[in-house]
Design a protein around this motif. Structure first.
Motif, PDB file in Angstrom:
ATOM      1  N   CYS A   1       3.645   5.097  -5.012  1.00 57.57           N
ATOM      2  CA  CYS A   1       3.677   6.457  -3.814  1.00 57.57           C
ATOM      3  C   CYS A   1       2.451   5.291  -3.032  1.00 57.57           C
ATOM      4  O   CYS A   1       2.060   4.469  -2.944  1.00 57.57           O
ATOM      5  N   VAL A   2       3.014   5.653  -1.919  1.00 55.95           N
ATOM      6  CA  VAL A   2       2.161   5.223  -0.635  1.00 55.95           C
ATOM      7  C   VAL A   2       0.568   5.410  -0.610  1.00 55.95           C
ATOM      8  O   VAL A   2      -0.764   4.180  -0.682  1.00 55.95           O
ATOM      9  N   GLY A   3      -0.059   6.532  -1.500  1.00 56.71           N
ATOM     10  CA  GLY A   3      -1.248   6.662  -2.154  1.00 56.71           C
ATOM     11  C   GLY A   3      -2.246   6.689  -0.767  1.00 56.71           C
ATOM     12  O   GLY A   3      -1.986   7.327   0.147  1.00 56.71           O
TER      13      GLY A   3
ATOM     14  N   CYS B   1      -1.870   7.871   2.731  1.00 61.59           N
ATOM     15  CA  CYS B   1      -1.100   9.524   1.868  1.00 61.59           C
ATOM     16  C   CYS B   1      -2.136  10.446   2.440  1.00 61.59           C
ATOM     17  O   CYS B   1      -3.181   9.834   1.992  1.00 61.59           O
TER      18      CYS B   1
ATOM     19  N   PHE C   1      -3.173  13.275   0.843  1.00 62.57           N
ATOM     20  CA  PHE C   1      -3.317  13.792  -0.358  1.00 62.57           C
ATOM     21  C   PHE C   1      -3.327  12.694  -1.309  1.00 62.57           C
ATOM     22  O   PHE C   1      -4.504  12.844  -2.184  1.00 62.57           O
ATOM     23  N   GLY C   2      -3.553  11.656  -0.795  1.00 64.49           N
ATOM     24  CA  GLY C   2      -3.859  10.388  -1.943  1.00 64.49           C
ATOM     25  C   GLY C   2      -5.014  10.523  -2.545  1.00 64.49           C
ATOM     26  O   GLY C   2      -6.593  10.973  -1.956  1.00 64.49           O
TER      27      GLY C   2
ATOM     28  N   GLY D   1      -0.122   8.559  -6.416  1.00 72.51           N
ATOM     29  CA  GLY D   1      -2.051   8.962  -5.798  1.00 72.51           C
ATOM     30  C   GLY D   1      -1.980  10.090  -6.153  1.00 72.51           C
ATOM     31  O   GLY D   1      -3.367  10.311  -6.130  1.00 72.51           O
ATOM     32  N   CYS D   2      -1.323  10.989  -6.371  1.00 74.33           N
ATOM     33  CA  CYS D   2      -2.291  11.795  -6.935  1.00 74.33           C
ATOM     34  C   CYS D   2      -0.678  13.367  -7.469  1.00 74.33           C
ATOM     35  O   CYS D   2      -0.541  12.930  -7.967  1.00 74.33           O
TER      36      CYS D   2
ATOM     37  N   ARG E   1       1.126  15.678  -6.873  1.00 67.66           N
ATOM     38  CA  ARG E   1       2.232  15.422  -6.449  1.00 67.66           C
ATOM     39  C   ARG E   1       3.214  14.791  -6.568  1.00 67.66           C
ATOM     40  O   ARG E   1       4.660  14.485  -6.346  1.00 67.66           O
ATOM     41  N   GLU E   2       3.051  13.297  -7.321  1.00 70.95           N
ATOM     42  CA  GLU E   2       3.422  12.599  -8.069  1.00 70.95           C
ATOM     43  C   GLU E   2       5.100  11.856  -8.062  1.00 70.95           C
ATOM     44  O   GLU E   2       5.840  10.808  -8.461  1.00 70.95           O
ATOM     45  N   CYS E   3       4.975  11.315  -6.160  1.00 70.98           N
ATOM     46  CA  CYS E   3       6.163  11.187  -5.426  1.00 70.98           C
ATOM     47  C   CYS E   3       6.696   9.685  -6.377  1.00 70.98           C
ATOM     48  O   CYS E   3       7.878   8.586  -5.899  1.00 70.98           O
TER      49      CYS E   3
END
Ligand code: SRM
Ligand code: FAD
Ligand code: SF4
Ligand code: FES
Lengths: 832, 116
Positions: free
Chosen positions: A637-639, A643, A645-646, A676-677, A679-681
């Motif tokens: 994920c973009v992290g 992001c 939230f990353g 990156g968190c 939320r697990e994208c």
């Protein structure tokens, strides 16, 4: 003696089958009347008609079977009257038959509530193959559907509507919740939200007052003065026992329908029996097939001089097909001071489980499963057989996949007379003794006992029983690779290493016999690659590769290939994107973004592959190993770089991981992701190994799987720094490579591992086997010896010359390759 | 009347053009023939290149091997296997593929094709 059977449905047929099996001396003459035009078929699996099963597939026995067993079968000819004095029946077409015993197996029909307008076109019931045929026709020009009834059958009908393409379908339930007879409120609520996510609209506490329209249905109105537009309706509001024949012959019937029977299943006339869904036993109609089969068994026993009675049957059920697991067993609602209930309600995962336990905590009385009913069979048997529960009864629903014990309620604790297959009444003891007699596979057990041939729900238990019994007999179940190698993959891996073998032929000469085949070549080639990491197409190993590995590309319909360049972590520069576009244009390739965060180019001729790769390599691309049992993608994920939230830079870590393990060959493909968190994208928990950022570092999850049998990854270790995380992954992957069977993904590997995740954690984290140094060193060797195999292939003329279709006309392409245009691109021509 | 068929030995390629224990596709007019060098047994086989299962020109790219000693090829698409000797489908399908005689002389490989 002459037996006449009225009704050729599931139970009527089962009666014939059982009587024939016991009728060795041809003592009985059997005559059957069926109202439907087809011989008995599997009504339970009726809905599979929509997923491609034909009427023939559903058939329980062909017409020949009746002929072969001397059964006179009249189809499409319902019995109209019974003369109990002369003991004769007369059919609709006027045939008269005399009987000694009469068996009524007339089943039931759909209950249609007296709503004005039910006679309109476009209103259906859901009971017979004819109903399905009519529905299929009508659904072709239907857009808005509805189902009256949110019970077991109604929901199945709703799924059928979706399958028929009527995606806008509403379910109308009169009661305040779905499946009120099987599950409790909390379970219903979860079920409803799951069904809504499948696209169904659900109305509860809704009472239909009229079906509107002219000749055909246009809408429905309800008692709360609302209405909806509908052009197709299925009514599935319950069943009505077919007791009209019994009634007109003066037999006792119940006030609310059903032919009254005693424990011997005799009606008020002792020479007439009633079985299946038409029989009213102890005030109860059994709308399920298993009790009907049991009734058939009782009557056969009585007719053949045995002594057996029907004392009721459990109404446990599992909903099939709808895409949501729902089951209820025993007494699902048991409450009161004496009963304790354990409830697991995980709305995050969409799982609801409830078990009811006796006051002393020893017995399972019943329960409900929504969202995950894998333990249904086990729990059902535990309940039915009064197996003593483990000290912490909640273990039986918390699921101990990968944990140490299986909660003590494992298959071994069932008594020998426990029914494993309820449809065919086959006990654990019967299955085990067949295994001991040599039926050592599920297929063999199905053949000799018929267990598992009904609803099929017990097949996993049969499989376990077969394995346990074999193990108990001291038979070591070893998965040898094929007739050419008497070794498992793990043994072969060790032997190849010890003997330092480098080619397929050496391995075959030293460790195998014969010439090899398509079963042993790919695993051996994979072991060689995992051990030595040499170019896979050299030293004569090319022809030992699976054909996709042999041409370093996946073969597609029509015989062309796909090209998947590696795009680590899914990150790509604009310049590289442009190159992919240019190459695709030049070689007329179809392009698509894959599910793995990269780009697939389809439709490449064999001889174009080296040219395409030459250009891609010049632009800095490498092989993506989409064709290999090897590392595929590490999604990211973009992290934290963009992001809000990353927590950490998940893209950089994903790229580092992908570059570390690229080219690594394994028993099956390996996929990974870094999020990156929480939320697990990047969906890391569906991967063979997945990494999720935490405040303090990274959590490492292992052995997840997408695909056909999805499974979440399990947490291996928490809050790791980058370096430790990589060390653990090194160990984990190397241990997998060394010990897994061929074509076994990490999830399946773990599921079969004794001790499960705890054992694996001990090996990888706590070094219980004292091998981690070796594992790390072996992995480092592979990492250091990585080369892009496409680069090597295009630079080696000997290898390159194999990429031609015709050996004697290398410049010509395969003239049989044909494409069809599609949305400004092309597709492979459909094969025949 | 006696029907006559002429067998022509047509030169397909050189021995080294075919990978050991693997196959290549040979073009003969409009026919595609799969040619295999079963080097472990020092044998040569040829069959039609088209897999009868889904009509794919692919058998030459399949893996060869044996089943109870019977030499066979597995189609790359769905791994149906065919005897290289009789052409019979060993995976239980009701289909047979054409097989051709092969001979090797002076490092050249010849395939026998029938002409009416
Ligand atoms: C291209 C792609 C579909 C797409 O258009 O998006 C794809 C295409 C194929 N998949 Fe896939 N899978 C693709 C992502 C996935 C995913 C999603 C993912 O990776 O995030 C899954 C589920 C995740 C997983 O694997 O756990 C997936 C589960 C499978 C499976 C089932 C594996 C399993 O263990 O259950 C197979 C069959 C197999 O490998 O034996 C398979 C096999 C295939 C094959 C190789 C079938 C074949 O043998 O020809 C397809 C050929 C692709 C080709 O020629 O390039 N594909 N496949 C995706 C390529 C991703 C990539 O960039 O490499
Ligand atoms: C869509 C659907 C899904 C189901 N799913 C499940 C499930 O998951 N699990 C489960 O246990 N059960 C399920 N059932 C119920 C199961 O199918 C029935 O319990 C079973 O079929 C009952 O068998 P039977 O022989 O009593 O009745 P039927 O199978 O209905 O057979 C009765 C037959 O008798 C014929 N008949 C009636 N009157 C006469 C007459 N006078 N003369 C001659 N013939 C006559 C009828 O036409 C019919 O063919 C499902 C049913 C349906 C419709
Ligand atoms: S996983 Fe978290 S940090 Fe990463 S992109 Fe998604 S929301 Fe952002
Ligand atoms: S095309 Fe050859 S096996 Fe299917």
């Amino acid at each position: 003696m002459k037996v006449v059977v009225v009704g050729n449905g599931m139970v009527g047929y089962k009666f014939c089958e059982k009587l024939v099996a016991k009728n060795s001396s041809a003592h009985f003459e059997i005559v059957v009347f069926g109202e439907e035009t087809r011989p008995a078929y599997d009504r339970v699996h009726l809905s599979e008609y929509f997923s491609g099963k034909s009427a023939d597939d559903l058939s329980l026995a062909s017409k020949d079977w009746y002929v072969d067993n001397n059964i006179k079968l009249y189809l499409g000819d319902p019995v109209k009257s019974i003369d109990r004095v002369t003991k004769t029946i007369t059919s609709h077409s006027g045939i008269t038959e005399q009987y000694d015993y009469l068996v009524l197996a007339t089943g039931s029909s759909a209950f249609v509530p007296p709503i004005p307008g039910v006679e309109k076109e476009g209103v259906f019931i859901y009971r017979t193959i004819e109903d399905l045929e009519l529905m299929t026709q009508w659904a072709k020009h239907s857009k808005k559907g509805a189902v009256i009834g949110g019970g077991l059958l109604g929901l199945e009908a709703a799924k059928a509507m979706l399958d028929l393409g009527v995606t806008n379908t509403q379910v109308i339930e009169f009661a305040p919740r779905l499946m009120p007879r099987q599950i409790d409120e909390a379970g219903s609520a979860l079920l409803q939200s799951k069904l809504e996510s499948l696209g169904l609209t659900i109305h509860t506490s809704k009472n239909t007052t009229a079906i509107t329209g002219d000749e055909s249905i246009k809408g429905m109105s309800f008692s709360d003065n609302t209405s909806i537009e509908v052009d197709m309706l299925v009514i599935s509001a319950g069943i009505k026992p077919r007791d009209e024949l019994a009634k007109s012959s003066g037999l006792d019937t119940g006030a609310r329908g059903g032919i009254v029977v005693n424990d011997k299943l005799q009606t008020s006339d002792e020479n007439i029996f009633a079985i299946g869904e038409c029989a009213l036993h102890n005030g109860m109609i059994y709308g399920l097939v298993a009790p009907g089969y049991e009734m058939a068994d009782v009557v056969v026993a009585i007719l053949t001089g045995g002594d057996k009675s029907f004392t009721g049957f459990d109404m446990s059920t599992k909903l099939k097909l709808i895409g949501v697991d729902v089951a209820s067993f025993g007494d699902p609602f048991a409450i009161g001071g004496e009963v304790k209930s354990v409830v697991l309600n995980d709305s995050m995962k969409g799982i609801y489980k409830r078990i009811n336990i006796s006051a002393d905590g020893k017995q399972l009385l019943g329960g409900i499963l929504v969202g995950d009913a894998e333990q249904y069979n086990m729990l059902l048997q535990t309940c039915k057989n009064k197996v003593v529960l483990p000290p912490n009864p909640e273990d039986v629903i918390l699921g101990s996949r990968g944990g140490e014990a299986d909660g003590g309620a494992g298959i071994l604790s069932l008594p020998d007379d426990a029914y494993i297959c309820s449809c065919e009444s086959i006990t654990k003891g019967a299955i085990c003794s067949e295994v001991e007699n040599g039926a050592e596979t599920v297929e063999a057990i199905k053949k000799c006992t018929k267990a598992g041939t009904g609803c099929g729900g017990c097949v996993p238990m049969i499989k376990d029983l077969v394995n346990y019994t074999l193990k108990a007999q001291g038979k070591y179940i070893r998965n040898v690779i094929c007739e050419h190698f008497n070794y498992s993959r793990q043994e072969l891996y060790d032997l190849v290493k010890i003997h330092q073998l480098k080619t397929y032929d050496e391995v075959l000469d030293k460790l195998g016999t014969g010439d090899g085949c398509e079963l042993c070549k790919p695993p051996v080639a994979s072991i060689l690659a995992s051990l030595w990491n040499e170019m896979i197409l050299e030293k004569g190993n090319d022809t030992a590769q699976d054909s996709n590995d042999r041409f370093l590309a996946n073969i597609q319909k029509g015989g062309t290939y796909s090209v998947v360049p590696r795009i680590p972590g899914g990150e790509i520069t604009p310049d590289k994107l442009i190159v992919i576009g240019q190459v695709a244009k030049k070689y007329h390739l179809y392009t698509k973004i894959t599910g793995g965060q990269r780009i697939d180019l389809f439709g490449a001729h064999l001889s174009d592959l080296p040219l395409i790769w030459e250009e891609l390599i010049a632009a800095g691309f490498e092989s993506g190993h989409a064709y290999g049992k090897a590392l595929r993608t590490v999604k990211s994920c973009v992290g934290s770089t963009w992001c809000r939230f990353g927590l950490h830079d998940s893209v950089s870590f994903a790229i580092q991981i992908e570059e570390r393990y690229r080219g690594l060959r394994a028993p099956h493909k390996i996929k990974s992701a870094v999020s990156g968190c929480i939320r697990e994208c990047a969906e890391a928990q569906s991967k063979d190994f997945g990494i999720i950022a935490t405040e303090k570092g990274w959590n490492l999850y292992v052995c997840g799987n997408g695909g056909s049998k999805p499974q979440h990854a399990l947490l291996l270790a928490t809050d790791l720094d980058c370096e430790t995380c990589i060390r653990y992954i090194d160990r984990f992957l190397m241990f997998y490579i060394k010990t897994a069977d061929p074509l076994t993904r990490t999830a399946t590997w773990l599921n079969k591992m004794d001790g499960g995740i705890d054992y694996l954690r001990n090996v990888v984290v706590n070094d219980s086997l004292r091998i981690v140094q070796e594992l790390e060193a072996e992995m480092q060797l592979l990492v250091d010896s990585y080369k892009c195999e496409w680069k090597e292939a295009v630079e080696n003329p000997e290898i390159r010359k194999r990429f031609n279709h015709f050996v004697n006309a290398p410049e010509e392409k395969d003239p049989t390759v044909v494409f069809d245009p599609m949305r400004e691109q092309k597709r492979a021509k459909e094969w025949k | 009347m006696i029907a006559t068929k002429t067998i022509t030995w047509f030169p397909a390629c050189r021995v080294e053009d075919v990978p050991a224990n693997g196959g290549v596709c040979v073009k003969y007019n409009n026919t595609q023939i799969a040619l295999f060098h079963f080097a472990r047994r020092n044998e040569w086989y040829a069959t039609q290149n088209e897999c009868p299962h889904r009509m794919q020109m692919a058998l030459s790219r399949g893996m060869i091997g044996s089943q109870n000693g019977e030499p066979k090829v597995a189609c790359p698409f769905h791994k149906k296997t065919f005897s290289l000797v009789t052409g019979e489908c060993l995976s239980g399908d009701e289909c047979v593929i054409t097989t051709y005689e092969v001979k090797v002389e002076d490092g050249r490989v010849y395939i026998a094709v029938e002409e009416d």
